[in-house]
Structure formats: structure tokens, C-alpha cells
Write a protein that holds these residues in place. Structure first.
Motif, mmCIF file in Angstrom:
data_model
loop_
_atom_site.group_PDB
_atom_site.id
_atom_site.type_symbol
_atom_site.label_atom_id
_atom_site.label_comp_id
_atom_site.label_asym_id
_atom_site.label_seq_id
_atom_site.Cartn_x
_atom_site.Cartn_y
_atom_site.Cartn_z
ATOM 1 N N SER A 65 26.125 49.219 95.341
ATOM 2 C CA SER A 65 24.673 49.119 95.206
ATOM 3 C C SER A 65 24.268 49.586 93.812
ATOM 4 N N SER A 66 23.083 49.160 93.378
ATOM 5 C CA SER A 66 22.583 49.610 92.084
ATOM 6 C C SER A 66 21.069 49.581 92.091
ATOM 7 N N ALA A 104 24.161 53.326 89.351
ATOM 8 C CA ALA A 104 25.303 52.532 89.827
ATOM 9 C C ALA A 104 26.068 53.344 90.874
#
Length: 131
Positions: free
Chosen positions: A63-64, A93
Motif C-alpha cells: 500500500s502507499s 510506502a
């Protein structure tokens, strides 16, 4: 000016580098909720089982974005991440380092240490970082 009072260029550079290093080490860090509102605007909100307002999305490795920054900030303030681990940690990040810290937090919170930041993990984090 006498030569005993003159500052040598390399000495001046070392002094300046030392001052900058001190500023970087002692500069205030982001508070735990600095990214929370932006996260909520970005993904929306939901209410946890215990009534906490949490992000509408789960996060996990890969995920970011701003919600990952919120997560990283919350983790840093909650589990006391060593200053040596700060460079590049709150970067948005969700990589290996964030995954390791999430699992550590989950274990400390008696949650399933799966690295997925879902409602129970969000609730535990936000409840510990909200005044």
C-alpha cells in the motif's frame, strides 16, 4: 586578522555539517495525527466496533499514500521507533520495515500479527494516539 583567529575552510565546513546534523537529529518529528485528516479525505472513514472513526481502507504490504504516512507516524509515536530507523521511514510506502513494525504493534496489542491494518489495528493505533 591574525592567523590564529582565521577559520580554515575545512574547519568551517565541518562546523556547518555538525550544526546541520544536530538540526536533523533534534528537529521535531511529525505528530501522530498530522496526516490523519488528509487520510480521511483521501479514502473516507468508517466507524470501528468501539466507535472510533478510522480510515475506510485496510492497509498492507505494498500500500502507499497519505494513509500509510498516518500509519507510520502513529507507529513511530506508539511503539517508540529508534531514531536510527527514522530516515526514510515516514515515506508513505508500506514496505518491509513498516510491515515489521505493524506486526510488532499487533503482537503488543494482542491482535493477530498478520501485517494487515484493518479495523482492529486502526482502532488500537488511533485510540493510543488521540488525546
Amino acid at each position: 586578522m591574525s592567523s590564529s583567529r582565521r577559520i580554515r575552510p575545512l574547519a568551517a565546513l565541518a562546523l556547518a555539517a555538525s550544526a546541520v546534523g544536530t538540526l536533523l537529529v533534534t528537529a521535531p518529528t511529525a505528530s501522530a495525527s498530522d496526516y490523519r485528516d488528509a487520510c480521511f479525505r483521501s479514502v473516507g472513514t468508517r466507524t470501528s466496533a468501539n466507535g472510533w472513526i478510522i480510515p475506510a481502507r485496510n492497509l498492507q504490504y505494498g500500500s502507499s499514500g497519505v494513509c500509510v504516512r498516518e500509519l507510520q507516524s502513529d507507529l513511530a509515536s506508539t511503539i517508540g521507533i529508534s531514531p536510527a530507523d527514522w530516515p526514510g521511514f515516514i515515506d508513505g510506502a508500506f514496505g518491509t520495515k513498516t510491515d515489521d513494525y505493524v506486526k510488532e504493534f499487533q503482537r503488543q496489542s494482542h491482535l493477530t500479527a498478520d501485517g494487515v491494518v484493518g479495523p482492529k489495528t486502526w482502532e488500537a493505533l488511533i485510540s493510543r494516539t488521540t488525546d
